[in-house]
Motif scaffolding. Structure first.
Motif: not given
Length: 505
Positions: A81-93
């Motif tokens: 969950a935390d890893r996905e939160a990081v990737l979303e923060e960095l990459f999701r438009p």
């Protein structure tokens, strides 16, 4: 810092005008990404900063970072969950960092788990033993995780070293650890030798872990390479095989659903390093590009950029650009480190070429505010001299930022492996102040006035983005004029601020 303050719009009405909306966010050493109060129009005609809406410069392609193996392994300490939160923060438009263009290595770089290439079978000119199996554990899931949140993410690649059998010294490194340690001891002697009473010098702090035996290579000093020489074997069979190596790399990643749009032939081609590296002469690279790599990438529909350029020597780049065989293949040039000093002149002489910043200077692993302000100064230099792409280096690292080769470096995300937690560094927020608001297709605008600590852009939707810093220790009120609108925000001490103006909407 995981819980970010949600962004709101501050709205004000000006007499005789339609509504204006201004979004204002501030980062200081004490608090990151903080929404500020609504602004009121200024009555004074004087302005410390004027945004010139008619002076248009380069068109921005985007912001991003690099996919390194240790970036993925550091994120591996986190919960899913935390890893996905990081990737979303960095990459999701539209969410956080808004990354749209990123770099990756062709096989190992200095932040790989260990040395490897995609083909270490000596003499395999036909690339029959080529394999990206190693990347299935790290780079491929890392990139897929990012593209899950931004399917349109653009990715380019460059090698740090070719397969060892293609180099004269038959080793991934170009400098021996023995010689590297001698250099470090001369440049950064321990406190007892310098008379320092406390602590260690900044240079020693940066390189301290490189003296650890765990991080040393086994390259003998008599097999070192040197700047200004071709460490790659300059024979047709080897050059042709290396172009085929690039082709197999592009094809293998396409088979994994990852389409790379561009490559550069060599990271820091002048630098003999104790980690994966390979010195080339400009003439050697020109021949490789013009006769081998350029045609191979052209056949695949992959753009070829020159770089990465880490020396302040414009003539090295001009050799490539003016050569009739290599020049036509070059779509742009990538700069990092001291290469930034070659950027202004080359941009003036070659305005038709894209200029990129390809690697943010790495810091010392402390991730402190001083390092972040240095990054802001670098961002101003690059963006004021024509770059259309701006990329950070380490996306994520464990606390301390130690590489396989002993470098201590900064990162956007810092992971505590013991507690399995993470935080966003000051470096991340400096980048986010630009990347969240300045969108692909934005045009860089000129600025005038006594305050030079500012950057300005106009987005495709017409909104104007102003980044402005106050690096002093006292609050400072600054009058900013955009068209008929003047505002006077009070900038907190030691702060970076982004203001987005939506005018007459």
């Amino acid at each position: 810092m995981k819980a970010l303050v949600p962004l709101l719009f501050a709205t004000l009405a000006l007499a005789g005008c339609q509504k204006q909306t201004i979004e204002w966010v501030t980062t200081t050493p004490d608090a990151s990404w903080v929404l500020r109060e609504a602004l009121q129009p200024a009555q004074s005609e004087e302005a410390a900063v004027t945004i010139d809406l008619d002076l248009e410069m380069q068109v921005m392609e985007g912001f991003g970072s690099c996919f390194n193996e240790l970036g993925w392994t550091s994120l591996g300490w986190l919960s899913e969950a935390d890893r996905e939160a990081v990737l979303e923060e960095l990459f999701r438009p539209g969410v956080g960092g808004n990354f749209t263009i990123c770099r990756m290595p062709v096989a190992a770089n200095d932040f790989a788990r260990n040395w490897y290439s995609y083909n270490e079978t000596d003499g395999d000119f036909a690339m029959e033993h080529f394999s990206i199996d190693n990347d299935q554990e790290t780079l491929i899931p890392f990139i897929r995780g990012a593209k899950k949140h931004n399917p349109d993410l653009r990715i380019w690649a460059s090698p740090w070293s070719p397969p060892t059998w293609m180099k004269h010294n038959k080793h991934y490194a170009s400098r021996s650890s023995e010689r590297m340690m001698e250099m470090i001891r001369r440049m950064a002697p321990p406190p007892e030798q310098t008379g320092e009473e406390t602590g260690e010098s900044p240079m020693a702090a940066r390189f301290r872990t490189m003296l650890d035996p765990r991080y040393q290579n086994d390259l003998p000093p008599d097999r070192e390479g040197f700047e200004g020489t071709d460490m790659f074997i300059q024979e047709d069979a080897y050059l042709e095989a290396y172009a085929l190596y690039f082709t197999r790399f592009i094809e293998a990643y396409r088979a994994e659903g990852i389409d790379l749009f561009a490559v550069m032939p060599q990271n820091e081609f002048n630098s003999a390093q104790n980690f994966p590296s390979c010195c080339w002469t400009a003439a050697g690279l020109s021949r490789f590009i013009g006769q081998y790599l350029g045609p191979a990438m052209d056949e695949l529909g992959v753009d070829l950029y020159f770089g990465t350029m880490e020396r302040p020597a414009e003539a090295l780049v001009d050799t490539i650009l003016t050569d009739p065989s290599s020049g036509p293949y070059i779509k742009g040039v990538g700069f990092q480190w001291a290469g930034k000093d070659a950027l202004p002149g080359l941009h003036k002489r070659h305005p038709e070429l894209a200029m990129w910043q390809t690697e943010q200077e790495c810091g010392d692993g402390r991730n402190d505010w001083a390092g972040a302000m240095h990054s802001w100064e670098l961002m101003k230099h690059y963006l004021n001299h024509g770059v259309s792409v701006y990329e950070y280096w380490n996306t994520s690292l464990e606390e301390g930022g130690i590489s396989r080769w002993g470098w201590a470096q900064n990162s956007l995300v810092v992971v505590d492996a013991a507690s399995k937690t993470y935080r966003y560094s000051y470096e991340y927020y400096i980048l986010k102040h630009a990347s969240h608001y300045v969108l692909p297709g934005a045009v860089k605008l000129g600025t005038e006035g006594e305050d030079a600590d500012v950057l300005a852009f106009r987005n495709p939707d017409g909104s104007v983005v102003v980044l402005i810093a106050n690096q002093g220790t006292e609050a400072k009120q600054v009058a900013i004029r955009i068209g008929d609108l003047t505002v006077t925000p009070e900038l907190a001490p030691q702060s970076l601020n982004t203001l987005q103006f939506r005018l007459n909407q």
